[in-house]
Design a protein around this motif. Structure first.
Motif, PDB file in Angstrom:
ATOM      1  N   GLN A  26       0.824  -1.210   0.000  1.00 52.76           N
ATOM      2  CA  GLN A  26       0.000   0.000   0.000  1.00 52.76           C
ATOM      3  C   GLN A  26       0.855   1.255   0.000  1.00 52.76           C
ATOM      4  O   GLN A  26       0.584   2.209  -0.746  1.00 52.76           O
ATOM      5  CB  GLN A  26      -0.921  -0.015   1.216  1.00 52.76           C
ATOM      6  CG  GLN A  26      -1.832   1.194   1.335  1.00 52.76           C
ATOM      7  CD  GLN A  26      -2.934   0.979   2.353  1.00 52.76           C
ATOM      8  OE1 GLN A  26      -3.821   0.150   2.159  1.00 52.76           O
ATOM      9  NE2 GLN A  26      -2.893   1.719   3.455  1.00 52.76           N
ATOM     10  N   MET A  69     -11.455   5.099  -9.574  1.00 49.20           N
ATOM     11  CA  MET A  69     -11.100   6.391  -8.995  1.00 49.20           C
ATOM     12  C   MET A  69     -11.074   7.414 -10.118  1.00 49.20           C
ATOM     13  O   MET A  69     -11.451   7.116 -11.259  1.00 49.20           O
ATOM     14  CB  MET A  69      -9.746   6.302  -8.271  1.00 49.20           C
ATOM     15  CG  MET A  69      -8.600   5.857  -9.145  1.00 49.20           C
ATOM     16  SD  MET A  69      -7.179   5.210  -8.201  1.00 49.20           S
ATOM     17  CE  MET A  69      -7.703   3.497  -8.022  1.00 49.20           C
ATOM     18  N   ASP A  92     -12.758  11.677  -6.211  1.00 51.23           N
ATOM     19  CA  ASP A  92     -12.595  10.319  -5.694  1.00 51.23           C
ATOM     20  C   ASP A  92     -13.702  10.143  -4.663  1.00 51.23           C
ATOM     21  O   ASP A  92     -13.755  10.879  -3.664  1.00 51.23           O
ATOM     22  CB  ASP A  92     -11.239  10.166  -4.987  1.00 51.23           C
ATOM     23  CG  ASP A  92     -10.097   9.823  -5.928  1.00 51.23           C
ATOM     24  OD1 ASP A  92     -10.356   9.248  -6.995  1.00 51.23           O
ATOM     25  OD2 ASP A  92      -8.939  10.124  -5.581  1.00 51.23           O
ATOM     26  N   GLY A  95     -13.366   6.545   0.169  1.00 54.74           N
ATOM     27  CA  GLY A  95     -12.680   5.264   0.233  1.00 54.74           C
ATOM     28  C   GLY A  95     -11.898   4.904  -1.001  1.00 54.74           C
ATOM     29  O   GLY A  95     -11.115   3.947  -1.004  1.00 54.74           O
ATOM     30  N   PHE A  96     -12.075   5.666  -2.084  1.00 58.71           N
ATOM     31  CA  PHE A  96     -11.394   5.376  -3.340  1.00 58.71           C
ATOM     32  C   PHE A  96     -10.341   6.452  -3.615  1.00 58.71           C
ATOM     33  O   PHE A  96     -10.514   7.614  -3.244  1.00 58.71           O
ATOM     34  CB  PHE A  96     -12.394   5.300  -4.486  1.00 58.71           C
ATOM     35  CG  PHE A  96     -13.433   4.230  -4.292  1.00 58.71           C
ATOM     36  CD1 PHE A  96     -13.139   2.905  -4.551  1.00 58.71           C
ATOM     37  CD2 PHE A  96     -14.689   4.550  -3.809  1.00 58.71           C
ATOM     38  CE1 PHE A  96     -14.091   1.912  -4.345  1.00 58.71           C
ATOM     39  CE2 PHE A  96     -15.646   3.567  -3.599  1.00 58.71           C
ATOM     40  CZ  PHE A  96     -15.349   2.239  -3.873  1.00 58.71           C
ATOM     41  N   ALA A 223      -5.965   0.447  -6.621  1.00 56.38           N
ATOM     42  CA  ALA A 223      -7.261  -0.210  -6.455  1.00 56.38           C
ATOM     43  C   ALA A 223      -7.164  -1.465  -5.600  1.00 56.38           C
ATOM     44  O   ALA A 223      -8.178  -1.932  -5.071  1.00 56.38           O
ATOM     45  CB  ALA A 223      -7.836  -0.565  -7.825  1.00 56.38           C
ATOM     46  N   LYS A 227      -7.326  -0.702   2.035  1.00 56.02           N
ATOM     47  CA  LYS A 227      -8.386   0.241   2.389  1.00 56.02           C
ATOM     48  C   LYS A 227      -9.360   0.475   1.234  1.00 56.02           C
ATOM     49  O   LYS A 227     -10.555   0.705   1.459  1.00 56.02           O
ATOM     50  CB  LYS A 227      -7.791   1.567   2.869  1.00 56.02           C
ATOM     51  CG  LYS A 227      -6.923   2.309   1.875  1.00 56.02           C
ATOM     52  CD  LYS A 227      -6.332   3.551   2.537  1.00 56.02           C
ATOM     53  CE  LYS A 227      -5.445   4.354   1.619  1.00 56.02           C
ATOM     54  NZ  LYS A 227      -4.857   5.524   2.317  1.00 56.02           N
ATOM     55  N   GLN A 228      -8.877   0.398  -0.012  1.00 53.58           N
ATOM     56  CA  GLN A 228      -9.800   0.561  -1.130  1.00 53.58           C
ATOM     57  C   GLN A 228     -10.615  -0.713  -1.341  1.00 53.58           C
ATOM     58  O   GLN A 228     -11.766  -0.648  -1.773  1.00 53.58           O
ATOM     59  CB  GLN A 228      -9.068   0.956  -2.414  1.00 53.58           C
ATOM     60  CG  GLN A 228     -10.013   1.174  -3.582  1.00 53.58           C
ATOM     61  CD  GLN A 228      -9.522   2.192  -4.588  1.00 53.58           C
ATOM     62  OE1 GLN A 228      -8.866   3.174  -4.245  1.00 53.58           O
ATOM     63  NE2 GLN A 228      -9.847   1.973  -5.852  1.00 53.58           N
TER      64      GLN A 228
END
Length: 319
Positions: A26, A69, A92, A95-96, A223, A227-228
């Motif tokens: 990430q 996104m 966005d 969350g994206f 993506a 978290k995404q």
């Protein structure tokens, strides 16, 4: 040490390695793909967005679908095409990309619409044309239904509007589960998602090929961040209930609506758009032949033309 203890220790060690690996993945994804826009703080949520075009022209607001996104709508060509004549704002969604998605809220279309209404007020936008793709169509509709935030028109592409029996959506919602979902997102979910992504991309664009621009430039690693993946899983779980809730209010939409759908969409059947067209007397339906779910890439000109017909009466920016 017993065999059971040894196996348990190996499993725990494996989970720890996966967890640390996904955290590192990430961090690396975000370093490779820094924010391309600017941020606005709205109701305690950090929202990431881009703004293009003439600041004094009528405004068009774009909402992407689930799992993507801002870059998705840029690569489709829609942002640049629309920016020739309009003020274009593309978010966005929570969350994206680089937008927050606090866990203290349930991010239904109505919750997101409430947030975006406040954000647009802060940005001096009034009565925009709102374009939504896929899951973003529900956010666009929810925004149009808000009594305190009028929109000039809606352009809805590849949307899901009426509940049906869809086990695939429920199966994709696993990473949204409390605790178990968190464990999945930081261990096996990114690996599974990476493995199935090529087939999923082909399905989304089928029957056409995945465009080279998307294949080469879309930040796929973003993506696949844990978290995404949570945001995408939540929206898979919310899709059917959200459509069931909103369908009772479609007759309350007062602005003109343009509906676009690919006839060969393998994710969401074109009949969804046909039914919405029948439910909305002021709507126009454009079915794109030989196009799939990513109709924004298949016929961006028709979508831009739909925006143009609605933007004729849209006001300019608040002074």
């Amino acid at each position: 040490m017993s065999t059971t203890e040894t196996v348990l220790l190996i499993v725990l060690a494996g989970l720890l390695i996966l967890l640390l690996g996904n955290i590192a993945f990430q961090v690396a994804a975000e370093r490779k793909n820094p924010p391309i826009g600017i941020f606005i703080e709205c109701d305690g949520v950090h929202l990431h967005y881009i703004e293009r075009g003439d600041a004094g022209a009528p405004c068009v607001v774009l909402f992407h679908g689930n799992g993507t996104m801002i870059q998705d709508l840029i690569l489709s060509g829609l942002v640049d095409r629309l920016a020739h004549n309009y003020r274009v704002i593309c978010f966005d969604r929570p969350g994206f990309g680089y937008s927050d998605r606090p866990r203290t809220r349930i991010w239904t279309p109505k919750t997101q619409a409430s947030l975006f209404a406040m954000a647009l007020d802060q940005l001096g936008v009034r009565q925009p044309v709102v374009l939504g793709h896929s899951w973003g169509t529900l956010v666009a509709i929810a925004l149009a239904l808000r009594s305190g935030h009028a929109v000039s028109g809606l352009v809805l592409a590849s949307g899901y509007y009426f509940p049906t029996s869809r086990m695939d959506f429920w199966l994709m919602s696993g990473p949204a589960l409390p605790l178990l979902g968190d464990l999945m997102r930081y261990t096996i979910s990114p690996i599974i998602s990476w493995a199935i992504m090529p087939k999923l991309m082909r399905t989304l664009f089928a029957p056409r090929a995945v465009p080279p621009a998307f294949k080469n430039e879309f930040p796929l690693s973003m993506a696949l961040r844990p978290k995404q993946l949570r945001a995408a899983a939540e929206e898979s779980a919310f899709l059917i209930p959200a459509a069931a809730q909103l369908q009772r209010q479609y007759q309350d939409i007062r602005c003109p609506v343009r509906i676009v759908h690919g006839t060969a969409d393998r994710l969401i059947e074109a009949d969804q758009s046909r039914r919405l067209h029948e439910a909305l007397p002021r709507s126009l339906l454009h079915l794109v032949e030989n196009a799939g779910h990513m109709v924004t890439y298949a016929d961006p000109l028709a979508i831009a033309d739909a925006v143009a017909t609605l933007a004729l009466t849209a006001p300019t920016r608040i002074a």
